[in-house]
Design a protein around this motif. Structure first.
Motif, PDB file in Angstrom:
ATOM      1  N   ASP A1068       0.867  -1.175   0.000  1.00 33.23           N
ATOM      2  CA  ASP A1068       0.000   0.000   0.000  1.00 33.23           C
ATOM      3  C   ASP A1068       0.909   1.232   0.000  1.00 33.23           C
ATOM      4  O   ASP A1068       1.854   1.299   0.769  1.00 33.23           O
ATOM      5  N   PHE A1069       0.631   2.193  -0.904  1.00 34.94           N
ATOM      6  CA  PHE A1069       1.495   3.376  -1.031  1.00 34.94           C
ATOM      7  C   PHE A1069       0.709   4.627  -0.706  1.00 34.94           C
ATOM      8  O   PHE A1069      -0.394   4.809  -1.216  1.00 34.94           O
ATOM      9  N   ARG A1070       1.293   5.496   0.134  1.00 33.66           N
ATOM     10  CA  ARG A1070       0.693   6.831   0.266  1.00 33.66           C
ATOM     11  C   ARG A1070       1.304   7.705  -0.825  1.00 33.66           C
ATOM     12  O   ARG A1070       0.654   8.507  -1.447  1.00 33.66           O
ATOM     13  N   ASP A1071       2.631   7.548  -1.006  1.00 32.42           N
ATOM     14  CA  ASP A1071       3.362   8.139  -2.130  1.00 32.42           C
ATOM     15  C   ASP A1071       4.610   7.279  -2.237  1.00 32.42           C
ATOM     16  O   ASP A1071       4.694   6.232  -1.606  1.00 32.42           O
ATOM     17  N   LEU A1072       5.581   7.691  -3.009  1.00 34.90           N
ATOM     18  CA  LEU A1072       6.745   6.808  -3.215  1.00 34.90           C
ATOM     19  C   LEU A1072       7.642   6.749  -1.978  1.00 34.90           C
ATOM     20  O   LEU A1072       8.505   5.887  -1.865  1.00 34.90           O
ATOM     21  N   GLU A1073       7.417   7.661  -1.026  1.00 35.31           N
ATOM     22  CA  GLU A1073       8.265   7.713   0.180  1.00 35.31           C
ATOM     23  C   GLU A1073       7.629   6.966   1.347  1.00 35.31           C
ATOM     24  O   GLU A1073       8.270   6.757   2.366  1.00 35.31           O
ATOM     25  N   ASN A1074       6.348   6.666   1.265  1.00 36.44           N
ATOM     26  CA  ASN A1074       5.643   6.041   2.398  1.00 36.44           C
ATOM     27  C   ASN A1074       4.901   4.798   1.924  1.00 36.44           C
ATOM     28  O   ASN A1074       3.937   4.899   1.167  1.00 36.44           O
ATOM     29  N   ILE A1075       5.382   3.642   2.403  1.00 35.41           N
ATOM     30  CA  ILE A1075       4.862   2.366   1.895  1.00 35.41           C
ATOM     31  C   ILE A1075       4.576   1.439   3.063  1.00 35.41           C
ATOM     32  O   ILE A1075       5.351   1.383   4.031  1.00 35.41           O
ATOM     33  N   VAL A1076       3.482   0.706   2.991  1.00 33.75           N
ATOM     34  CA  VAL A1076       3.246  -0.394   3.939  1.00 33.75           C
ATOM     35  C   VAL A1076       3.314  -1.685   3.138  1.00 33.75           C
ATOM     36  O   VAL A1076       2.663  -1.810   2.100  1.00 33.75           O
ATOM     37  N   LEU A1077       4.124  -2.643   3.650  1.00 33.90           N
ATOM     38  CA  LEU A1077       4.285  -3.893   2.914  1.00 33.90           C
ATOM     39  C   LEU A1077       4.029  -5.033   3.901  1.00 33.90           C
ATOM     40  O   LEU A1077       4.644  -5.080   4.983  1.00 33.90           O
ATOM     41  N   VAL A1078       3.059  -5.898   3.575  1.00 37.49           N
ATOM     42  CA  VAL A1078       2.715  -7.005   4.478  1.00 37.49           C
ATOM     43  C   VAL A1078       3.242  -8.300   3.870  1.00 37.49           C
ATOM     44  O   VAL A1078       3.043  -8.544   2.672  1.00 37.49           O
ATOM     45  N   MET A1079       3.914  -9.115   4.712  1.00 42.35           N
ATOM     46  CA  MET A1079       4.450 -10.387   4.206  1.00 42.35           C
ATOM     47  C   MET A1079       3.775 -11.561   4.908  1.00 42.35           C
ATOM     48  O   MET A1079       3.273 -11.436   6.013  1.00 42.35           O
ATOM     49  N   TRP A1080       3.792 -12.716   4.260  1.00 42.85           N
ATOM     50  CA  TRP A1080       3.205 -13.927   4.863  1.00 42.85           C
ATOM     51  C   TRP A1080       4.035 -15.137   4.456  1.00 42.85           C
ATOM     52  O   TRP A1080       4.962 -15.035   3.647  1.00 42.85           O
ATOM     53  N   SER A1081       3.658 -16.289   5.012  1.00 47.32           N
ATOM     54  CA  SER A1081       4.472 -17.479   4.776  1.00 47.32           C
ATOM     55  C   SER A1081       4.177 -18.116   3.425  1.00 47.32           C
ATOM     56  O   SER A1081       4.919 -18.965   2.954  1.00 47.32           O
ATOM     57  N   GLY A1082       3.063 -17.717   2.800  1.00 44.11           N
ATOM     58  CA  GLY A1082       2.686 -18.350   1.533  1.00 44.11           C
ATOM     59  C   GLY A1082       1.803 -19.568   1.741  1.00 44.11           C
ATOM     60  O   GLY A1082       1.335 -20.190   0.778  1.00 44.11           O
ATOM     61  N   ASP A1083       1.514 -19.920   3.020  1.00 44.84           N
ATOM     62  CA  ASP A1083       0.689 -21.093   3.317  1.00 44.84           C
ATOM     63  C   ASP A1083      -0.571 -20.611   4.039  1.00 44.84           C
ATOM     64  O   ASP A1083      -0.475 -19.981   5.100  1.00 44.84           O
ATOM     65  N   LEU A1084      -1.747 -20.922   3.470  1.00 38.74           N
ATOM     66  CA  LEU A1084      -3.004 -20.419   4.061  1.00 38.74           C
ATOM     67  C   LEU A1084      -3.225 -20.925   5.484  1.00 38.74           C
ATOM     68  O   LEU A1084      -3.944 -20.312   6.267  1.00 38.74           O
ATOM     69  N   ASP A1085      -2.650 -22.074   5.832  1.00 38.56           N
ATOM     70  CA  ASP A1085      -2.874 -22.602   7.183  1.00 38.56           C
ATOM     71  C   ASP A1085      -1.966 -21.950   8.219  1.00 38.56           C
ATOM     72  O   ASP A1085      -2.163 -22.094   9.410  1.00 38.56           O
ATOM     73  N   ASP A1086      -0.953 -21.243   7.739  1.00 40.38           N
ATOM     74  CA  ASP A1086      -0.031 -20.573   8.659  1.00 40.38           C
ATOM     75  C   ASP A1086      -0.332 -19.087   8.611  1.00 40.38           C
ATOM     76  O   ASP A1086      -0.071 -18.422   7.609  1.00 40.38           O
ATOM     77  N   ASP A1087      -0.937 -18.578   9.692  1.00 42.55           N
ATOM     78  CA  ASP A1087      -1.437 -17.191   9.565  1.00 42.55           C
ATOM     79  C   ASP A1087      -0.477 -16.158  10.135  1.00 42.55           C
ATOM     80  O   ASP A1087      -0.870 -15.079  10.530  1.00 42.55           O
ATOM     81  N   ARG A1088       0.848 -16.478  10.184  1.00 36.56           N
ATOM     82  CA  ARG A1088       1.803 -15.470  10.671  1.00 36.56           C
ATOM     83  C   ARG A1088       2.001 -14.372   9.611  1.00 36.56           C
ATOM     84  O   ARG A1088       2.089 -14.670   8.428  1.00 36.56           O
ATOM     85  N   LEU A1089       2.100 -13.122  10.098  1.00 40.29           N
ATOM     86  CA  LEU A1089       2.289 -11.991   9.177  1.00 40.29           C
ATOM     87  C   LEU A1089       3.463 -11.138   9.649  1.00 40.29           C
ATOM     88  O   LEU A1089       3.811 -11.139  10.831  1.00 40.29           O
ATOM     89  N   LEU A1090       4.032 -10.385   8.717  1.00 43.10           N
ATOM     90  CA  LEU A1090       5.113  -9.465   9.038  1.00 43.10           C
ATOM     91  C   LEU A1090       4.767  -8.124   8.371  1.00 43.10           C
ATOM     92  O   LEU A1090       4.526  -8.086   7.166  1.00 43.10           O
ATOM     93  N   VAL A1091       4.709  -7.058   9.166  1.00 44.48           N
ATOM     94  CA  VAL A1091       4.364  -5.752   8.588  1.00 44.48           C
ATOM     95  C   VAL A1091       5.624  -4.896   8.496  1.00 44.48           C
ATOM     96  O   VAL A1091       6.288  -4.649   9.500  1.00 44.48           O
ATOM     97  N   HIS A1092       5.944  -4.452   7.259  1.00 45.09           N
ATOM     98  CA  HIS A1092       7.083  -3.550   7.054  1.00 45.09           C
ATOM     99  C   HIS A1092       6.553  -2.159   6.751  1.00 45.09           C
ATOM    100  O   HIS A1092       5.571  -2.013   6.055  1.00 45.09           O
ATOM    101  N   PHE A1093       7.299  -1.157   7.249  1.00 46.71           N
ATOM    102  CA  PHE A1093       6.845   0.210   7.033  1.00 46.71           C
ATOM    103  C   PHE A1093       8.022   1.032   6.538  1.00 46.71           C
ATOM    104  O   PHE A1093       9.085   1.068   7.152  1.00 46.71           O
ATOM    105  N   PHE A1094       7.843   1.665   5.382  1.00 45.68           N
ATOM    106  CA  PHE A1094       8.889   2.494   4.768  1.00 45.68           C
ATOM    107  C   PHE A1094       8.441   3.932   4.948  1.00 45.68           C
ATOM    108  O   PHE A1094       7.429   4.334   4.399  1.00 45.68           O
ATOM    109  N   LYS A1095       9.177   4.686   5.801  1.00 43.58           N
ATOM    110  CA  LYS A1095       8.723   6.046   6.083  1.00 43.58           C
ATOM    111  C   LYS A1095       9.827   7.029   5.735  1.00 43.58           C
ATOM    112  O   LYS A1095      10.957   6.870   6.176  1.00 43.58           O
ATOM    113  N   SER A1096       9.476   8.031   4.890  1.00 45.24           N
ATOM    114  CA  SER A1096      10.423   9.074   4.494  1.00 45.24           C
ATOM    115  C   SER A1096      11.766   8.480   4.079  1.00 45.24           C
ATOM    116  O   SER A1096      12.819   8.963   4.484  1.00 45.24           O
TER     117      SER A1096
END
Length: 1672
Positions: A1068-1096
């Motif tokens: 998700d982008f607010r602009d090219l300087e501010n991004i939210v990126l969510v990662m997952w394991s690729g397996d629907l049964d494993d619901d762990r997530l990792l949230v990355h935030f790119f700010k300024s």
């Protein structure tokens, strides 16, 4: 108009402008008074009304006659102004009139020769001295003329008669009045002699010229002829003259004769006769064309001399000559008019350029403001400049001056395109859409772009406008000047009028707008406040202040000098005091108009000035009332003020002529020849309101309206203080547009007491035809060929009926009147029709609103179809409103009119409810997708929804109109739709990694193949205003909106969580300087997530969470399931210094739910709530505690022990625990036990929304909508919403809307109205899959339809689907179904079996395997069944297959025989049964694989012949037809002709060119319908055309269905490109219907013995339409 002039006008040049062509024919009739009464009265009664109707109906022109001799009252004589008014009116007619403008009637009378009203004081002195020198007494001249030194040079003024002879106007005492009048006429005669004597002496002495002398001898009529004809350049197109000589005038009867000749001292006036002869017989014929002058000679008969009875023939000739010639001149003028689109816009631009020039002429001063504007024009500011100030502060003039300065000096070196609009002063600049269209046209013209590409719909139009601004260049800058943007009306401007303005301008483009702003009046300043929010820079706002005392006085002095007036010192002091109080330009203008009337000898008590704008307008009104009669002025101005968009002069005269209160006042003392208002009276009033009434166009007519808001407000204040008065005026105007007294219906009136007394009248009442026009909805020419709609009626009538509270008339004549709705839809946009309902809704009582809105919403729902097919009004209303007719009498009456009157426009009317009914929970169903709708997005202003399947479709949410429909040809299924913040771009990707970027404004798109590294698939896309991002599991790629690669990025580091192979899930982008990126394991049964935030520009440390995740609007907070707390939600905030996320809050919901998986989290509106979807429920966290929790259902413990434990727990809680923070406690809404939510994709599941006012929660699960009450948390309603699973649900709660939008696998997007959630739903039956074919029973109202999975049984009377059947529990593959004529049995081919069904029991009675069935045929009235199946051999090298015909009995299924024959392996052609049912004729192959017809005996199956196809003479057989009247004949249909074969003799009978195989039962007629378009009824002997039903316009190659009705009375023609079914009568070929189907039609069948037609459609509906033939 030459091309160069047109170019200059489009460029906005202000130099040498041609005049604006008007919409008026206005003729000045000049004549002497007493000798033309008969002619003028006859014209008034018999000719003018006809010309008026002609002009109005043929050309849409207003016709006005200025007859200054009629209705001249003593008051008019009193101030000696008539002559001056006449000259002014002649000028007006010449300026305004389209074609003829002056007609003169001359007889043998020279007429009234007045003395001058104004004489130069120096000239009067010469005359006086001349007389005095001759010893003549000049006391009369000194008494009656006063010197006015305020005139420059000074002028002597003839005093009003009553100022000296006080009883001159005293009608109350007739004796005194008669005395004074005699004195005046005697005095006048004496003064005439004095003037003539003196001027002749001066002329003879050479001291004055001939013209000056002639001034004292001339009659009014001669002066008119000089101005109207002799001084005119082009008389041929504008002037007519009539000359009448009377033989043998009887001079014995002097009283009568003096009406026809000039008498002096009881004999002929030789001087007058000589002057007249020179004018009539010399100067006039010399000047005017012979075609334009007509001479008559008539005899003097009897005592009267001339009389209607004795001179009837002359009068008739005169009238018809007058009519023909006026019409000729009007037609000639109209032929020169450029009525093309370009001509209309030239007229529009010209009106504004003239207005601009008029403003510039009187502009002085304001150098500082102009300097600021010049700086703006030359600096780099990319925002509009706003001139603001209170009403009347001079914004308009300053804007006009800036425009002129731009052309003359600021941009003199380049070629600017100067676009100026004074909004609200012309019809095309009053509403936003036409204004923008005309501005776009003007820009397009200057940059040589076609007009066709300008859209009509506001949203793409606004975008197109902004796109055009980018055309500006250094050499050709674009300058827009828009006055009073706050005055715009119309669609899209309801909430604010200025949001369409661009806030960032491209280079070389400048926009200046003006807008009112008054501190004391927030309503007026509303738009100004919006502009302040839009344009956030102080230097782009310039306040226009009052002039200030010094500049105001300076301006006033300049204006006075220009008007050649001055004031005395005392009077200047008064002016200076007033301007000290107020120096607004509008006030200065009012002061100027007042003081121009002051003479140097005006008494001080008559020179009073007000100190405020409103007071001075009040004074102006009061003065005019005093001068012209209070009642007349009051009513005239009140009518103008009451009208919605002003009144034309004709309308105003008509209205006053119907208003007996005014006429009684005007005609107190005499009886008029025609009971109408004399035109002179209004002319005089208008003359005293110069520039305060503006002329603008409305509904295609030139109307008068107040120029300034202050005038309208003052008039309202003065005349509408009393509500009953306001209602009286609205009601009178409503009557006028209803045409109650139009077209010669006499209106009764009461005589006044004075009239009865004076004229010895016995009756108290009279009746009189007021000569006002009829007001039909449509003007049709005499031969019926051309139509013009009565736009004035559509614009004004509803407005006045609402405001005069005449709701019964409003319903009967407008809102529930079929003919009104149909006509208005034909000539106005749908929004204009709906606006009448919206306006009424605000004024009617509450009970009536629902019925009004039913009709309005039905129109709105049908908007997409009615916009292009207004004739569909009746079918649309009937199809939608039938279920509501029972309880709503007005709706029922409207539907009866649809049946009685609607048949004239579309003779197909639904027999049952078949279209979505308004009023229930479903507001709109948006259809158009051919596949499941996988995603939709709302535009940022919530006006549009953009949806995605194999195509991208956007709809306008306010009207449900389709705004855009794009189908990019892509393989694979499109998903992941995103819109850019400015709504210009839409991006999507497909399941095979192709991405697409669409320009939503221009419909252009680019596709991008998978740009990621090998092995990566595209997971999604994101789009910003200028960039598009495509991402996969490990990287993302950034593109420009032109599709150029800009940057590639890679997933950030995952430590310390590198124990998992992480993949990118979403970005998700607010602009090219501010991004939210969510990662997952690729397996629907494993619901762990990792949230990355790119700010300024920096990556923060990742946050580990699970299940679902959501951010607040500012991206400063993350909500997610906390891995340490099961599935409970925690909130984390960003610590920017540490670059990490820290937990700040824990949210709770029911304790037991730690085990229930969190499937989705969404933030509520404005971050007030958080919405979660879990496996068995939905949860709301209400952070601001908006939802009251007092009545929420608690979980009740199951058994006693639990109960005891629970009590203990509660005791403990009470003691230890502090009060819970409810904002952190989730409210749980449970699903029923058997229903659960599932995850459709990681972090995504079923959505729900909270309604406006926090009353309900609505969720979409499977096919249903679930509604909970938030007051009790109970589930209160389950709505059957879609036919397929709901894919997406979004709230739509903006403004007054309380809606929810859903999209589904069933190919629709639906909008639900939560406020109507408990209303009754009128369901329309439909099958889930498209219908492939339809079959109707003959004896019962039953129909059978085939869809892929089952067959449907329908009741054709009610449109109900009785059953959906298939002989397999999970559905079968159904290919064929027919119903027997009796309606008892249905025979189907399902999944390789032939099945017979009993209809009543809905049970299978026979079933037998027969694979590959191609055709079912019924024989012997439905007692036998033939099934033809086809087996294709596996090796099929030579493309030959075997077809089997099996004959069985019905219903037992006994086999009678089986036969086989060879056919082609591809492209089965249907067999036919001969008319007598003796033979079966089946197209196939003979032994040598050539095409032939196999002929079998129908009873026994014995083969009789194989007839080679070539015998028929047709090479390319398409199909075979059995001819109904000749059992042995079959038609072999080819591509462009057909051949008839005799199966008995095997011989060719004849060719029928162009026949397509459709045939009537008599065998006489057939149809020709080439696939490229066109339809003809032909006779089958030679193929000769009988009627051309549709002309052969190329409509493109589409599939078409043609057939005759079962009784042969009608021809049906369905065209898949137009989606319309057209119906024609076989007898005369007349078209009686074009029915636009809501979905693609797949089958058409004639029903009810030819009286109805059944349509089967792709949306699974079966519709029965009755044929209501208008000619029967």
């Amino acid at each position: 108009m030459d091309d160069r002039t047109v170019d200059l006008i489009f460029a906005g040049s202000l130099k040498s402008l041609p005049p604006v062509s008007s919409k008026i024919v206005r003729i000045f009739t000049s004549s002497t008074f007493t000798d033309t009464t008969m002619e003028r009265n006859t014209l008034m009664a018999k000719c003018y009304p006809r010309i008026k109707d002609y002009c109005r109906e043929k050309h849409g022109l207003e016709f006005q006659v200025v007859d200054m001799r009629w209705g001249v009252r003593d008051e008019a004589t009193d101030d000696h102004m008539t002559t001056e008014l006449c000259m002014r009116e002649i000028k007006n007619c010449q300026r305004l009139s389209m074609g003829p403008n002056f007609v003169v009637f001359l007889g043998q009378k020279y007429g009234y020769r007045p003395i001058p009203t104004y004489v130069l004081s120096s000239e009067l002195q010469m005359l006086r001295d001349e007389l005095a020198a001759g010893g003549v007494d000049v006391i009369l001249l000194d008494t009656w003329y006063k010197k006015d030194s305020n005139a420059v040079p000074p002028v002597s003024v003839l005093q009003p008669i009553s100022s000296i002879l006080v009883n001159f106007n005293n009608k109350r005492v007739p004796k005194l009045q008669a005395e004074d009048q005699a004195v005046w006429w005697d005095t006048l005669g004496k003064m005439q002699k004095l003037f003539r004597k003196a001027s002749l002496q001066l002329y003879n002495a050479g001291r004055i010229d001939k013209d000056t002398m002639h001034n004292y001898f001339m009659s009014v009529t001669e002066r008119e002829v000089i101005n109207g004809i002799l001084n005119v350049k082009n008389t041929k197109n504008h002037c007519l003259a009539y000359v009448r000589y009377i033989n043998n005038i009887n001079l014995q009867n002097l009283k009568k004769a003096s009406n026809f000749v000039d008498i002096l001292n009881r004999s002929l006036d030789a001087e007058a006769s000589k002057l007249l002869a020179d004018l009539r017989d010399v100067r006039l014929p010399e000047k005017i064309e012979t075609t334009n002058i007509q001479k008559y000679t008539v005899e003097w008969i009897g005592r009267e001399g001339l009389d209607n009875e004795t001179h009837g023939e002359y009068l008739n000739h005169f009238i018809s000559h007058f009519y023909k010639n006026i019409i000729k001149l009007v037609d000639r003028a109209m032929r020169k008019e450029d009525s093309s689109a370009q001509g209309q816009i030239v007229t529009e631009i010209l009106q504004h350029l003239h207005a601009c020039n008029n403003s510039v002429k009187v502009f002085h001063g304001r150098e500082d403001d102009l300097q600021i504007i010049e700086d703006y024009m030359n600096n780099s500011s990319d925002k509009p400049l706003v001139l603001y100030g209170e009403g009347g502060c001079g914004k308009t003039s300053l804007l006009a001056k800036s425009s002129a300065m731009s052309l003359n000096s600021w941009f003199a070196e380049v070629r600017p395109t100067n676009i100026i609009r004074f909004l609200g002063t012309t019809p095309d600049s009053s509403a936003l859409t036409p204004t923008l269209i005309s501005i776009c046209q003007q820009i397009s013209y200057n940059f040589a772009l076609p007009f066709e590409s300008i859209p009509d719909d506001l949203v793409p139009l606004t975008a197109h406008f902004k796109q055009l601004l980018t055309m500006a260049t250094l050499q050709q800058p674009l300058l827009l000047f828009l006055d009073s943007v706050d005055q715009l009306t119309g669609i899209g401007t309801e909430n604010n009028k200025v949001s369409w303005l661009p806030t960032r301008l491209p280079p070389h483009c400048k926009i200046i707008v003006t807008c009112a702003c008054e501190e004391t009046n927030p309503e007026v300043s509303k738009e100004y406040d919006v502009l302040r929010r839009m344009i956030d820079s102080e230097e782009n706002f310039l306040e226009v202040k009052a002039l200030g005392e010094d500049l105001a006085m300076q301006v006033l002095k300049l204006w006075m000098a220009a008007a050649a007036r001055d004031l005395s010192n005392y009077q200047w002091r008064l002016v200076s005091n007033a301007i000290g109080q107020c120096s607004l330009p509008i006030f200065v203008k009012l002061v100027f108009a007042e003081v121009c009337r002051w003479r140097s000898y005006t008494k001080p008590q008559d020179t009073h000035l007000a100190s405020t704008v409103m007071d001075s307008i009040m004074m102006l009104f009061e003065r005019i009332e005093k001068q012209h009669g209070r009642l007349l002025v009051f009513h005239a101005l009140a009518y103008i003020t009451a009208a919605r968009s002003g009144l034309s002069e004709t309308e105003l005269e008509d209205l006053i002529s119907l208003d007996d209160r005014v006429l009684d006042d005007v005609y107190q003392y005499h009886l008029p020849p025609v009971r109408r208002i004399p035109p002179l009276l209004w002319t005089r009033i208008r003359n005293d309101l110069p520039n305060y009434l503006s002329e603008r166009e409305a509904d295609g007519v030139s109307v008068m309206n107040w120029y300034h808001r202050q005038f309208r407000d003052t008039a309202r204040e003065r005349y509408f203080k009393n509500m009953n008065m306001a209602m009286y005026f609205h009601s009178m105007i409503a009557d006028y547009y209803l045409g109650i007294w139009g077209g010669g219906i006499p209106k009764p009136f009461k005589y006044t007491e004075i009239q009865r007394h004076r004229f010895n009248l016995a009756d108290k009442e009279g009746v009189a035809d007021r000569k006002v026009p009829l007001q039909p909805l449509v003007f049709t020419s005499a031969d019926g060929s051309s139509k013009r709609y009565n736009l004035r009626k559509f614009g004004e009538l509803p407005f006045h009926l609402v405001r005069s509270k005449r709701f019964t008339d409003l319903y009967a004549e407008v809102l529930f009147n079929y003919e009104w709705l149909h006509a208005k839809l034909n000539c106005c946009p749908l929004q204009a029709v709906l606006a009448d309902f919206e306006d009424a809704k605000l004024h009617v009582n509450k009970d009536a609103v629902r019925e009004l809105m039913l009709v309005a919403d039905a129109l709105r729902l049908g908007g997409a179809i009615l916009g292009t097919h207004p004739a569909m009004l009746a079918p649309q209303l009937v199809g939608r409103l039938l279920p509501e007719a029972r309880h709503n009498p007005a709706v029922a009456a409207l539907l009866r009119q649809c049946h009685d009157k609607g048949r004239n426009h579309c003779a197909l009317l639904p027999a049952h409810h078949c279209l979505h009914t308004p009023g229930g929970p479903l507001k709109y169903s948006l259809e158009g997708h051919q596949f499941a709708v996988f995603a939709f997005r709302l535009s940022s202003d919530k006006r549009h929804v953009v949806s995605l399947s194999s195509r991208v479709i956007s709809w306008d949410l306010a009207t449900s109109d389709l705004a855009r429909d794009l189908s990019p040809q892509l393989e694979g299924i499109m998903q992941n739709l995103e819109l850019s913040p400015d709504n210009k771009w839409a991006a999507a990707s497909t399941n095979n990694s192709v991405s697409i970027l669409l320009n939503m404004l221009t419909s252009e798109y680019i596709t991008i193949d998978n740009p990621l590294d090998e092995g990566e698939t595209v997971r999604g896309v994101f789009v910003l205003n200028h960039h598009m991002i495509i991402y996969g599991p490990r990287s993302w790629v950034q593109y420009s909106t032109r599709g150029e690669h800009e940057y590639t990025g890679f997933a950030p580091a995952v430590d310390p969580y590198d124990d998992v192979e992480w993949e990118i899930l979403s970005m998700d982008f607010r602009d090219l300087e501010n991004i939210v990126l969510v990662m997952w394991s690729g397996d629907l049964d494993d619901d762990r997530l990792l949230v990355h935030f790119f700010k300024s520009g920096t990556w923060m440390k990742p946050l580990r969470c699970r299940g679902a995740v959501s951010l607040n609007k500012a991206w400063s907070r993350v909500y997610s399931s906390d891995p340490e707390r099961g599935y409970q939600i925690s909130a984390y905030e960003l610590d920017e210094e540490e670059q990490t996320w820290t937990k700040v809050e824990e949210l709770h919901h029911q304790e037991t739910d730690t085990a229930e998986a969190m499937l989705q989290l969404k933030r509520g509106k404005k971050d007030r709530m958080l919405l979660a979807t879990t496996t068995y429920s939905f949860v709301v966290w209400d952070f601001n505690n908006y939802i009251p929790r007092g009545n929420h259902v608690k979980d009740i413990p199951k058994n006693k022990d639990e109960k005891a434990d629970k009590e203990d727990l509660e005791e403990e809680e009470k003691t230890d625990e502090p009060e819970k923070d409810l904002s952190l406690e989730g409210i749980v809404l449970k699903l029923p036990h058997t229903i659960r939510n599932i995850s459709t994709k990681m972090t995504q599941s079923n959505s729900f929304m909270i309604s406006k006012n926090y009353k309900y929660a609505v969720a979409g699960v499977r096919k249903n909508l679930y509604v909970w009450s938030l007051e009790t948390t109970k589930l209160i309603k389950i709505l059957d919403a879609h036919f397929g699973r709901i894919v997406q649900l979004e709230p739509l709660t903006v403004g007054t809307w309380n809606n929810v939008i859903t999209s589904s696998i069933d190919r629709t997007v639906k909008i639900w109205n939560i406020d109507n959630i408990f209303e009754q739903v009128h369901k329309i039956d439909r099958q889930e899959l498209p219908i492939d074919s339809v079959s109707l029973a003959r004896d019962k109202p039953l129909a059978v339809t085939v869809t892929r999975s089952c067959w449907g049984l329908w009741d054709t009377r009610s449109g109900r689907l009785l059953a959906q059947l298939a002989d397999a529990p999970l559905g079968a593959i159904v290919t064929h179904a027919v119903i027997t004529p009796s309606g008892d049995h249905v025979l189907t081919a399902e999944s390789g079996n032939v099945v017979m069904w009993d209809v009543q029991d809905q049970q299978v009675v026979f079933k037998e395997e027969q694979k590959g069935v191609k055709q079912l045929l019924l024989l012997e009235d439905g007692t036998k069944l033939l099934t033809i199946s086809m087996k294709v051999p596996t090796d099929n090298v030579d493309n030959v297959a075997i077809a089997h015909i099996v004959a069985r009995t019905i219903p037992d299924g006994e086999k009678i025989y089986t036969v086989e024959y060879e056919v082609r392996g591809t492209g089965y052609k249907a067999a036919v049964v001969s008319a007598d049912e003796h033979h079966i004729v089946a197209p196939g192959l003979d032994k040598s694989s050539r095409e032939c017809l196999h002929v079998f005996h129908a009873r026994t199956g014995a083969r009789i012949h194989r007839i080679p196809i070539k015998n028929s003479g047709i090479k390319d057989m398409q199909s075979v037809v059995a001819l109904p009247h000749k059992p042995h004949w079959v038609g072999v249909i080819g591509n462009d002709k057909a051949g008839i074969l005799d199966i008995k003799t095997k011989r060719h009978v004849r060719f029928v060119p162009r026949w397509n195989g459709a045939v009537t039962r008599s065998g006489r007629s057939g149809l020709s319908a080439p696939p490229r378009g066109g339809l003809e009824l032909i006779e089958l002997k030679r193929g000769a055309p009988l009627h051309q039903l549709i002309s052969r316009a190329a409509e493109g190659v589409f599939s078409i269905i043609t057939l005759f009705s079962s009784n042969d009375e009608y021809v049906f023609y369905y065209h898949s490109g137009r989606k319309t079914l057209r119906v024609f009568r076989t007898v005369d070929g007349k078209a009686i219907a074009e029915y636009r189907a809501p979905a693609e039609v797949t089958g058409v069948a004639s029903a009810a013995r030819g009286a109805a037609v059944a349509l089967a459609a792709q949306d699974g509906c079966l519709t029965i339409l009755n044929i209501v033939d208008p000619y029967k």
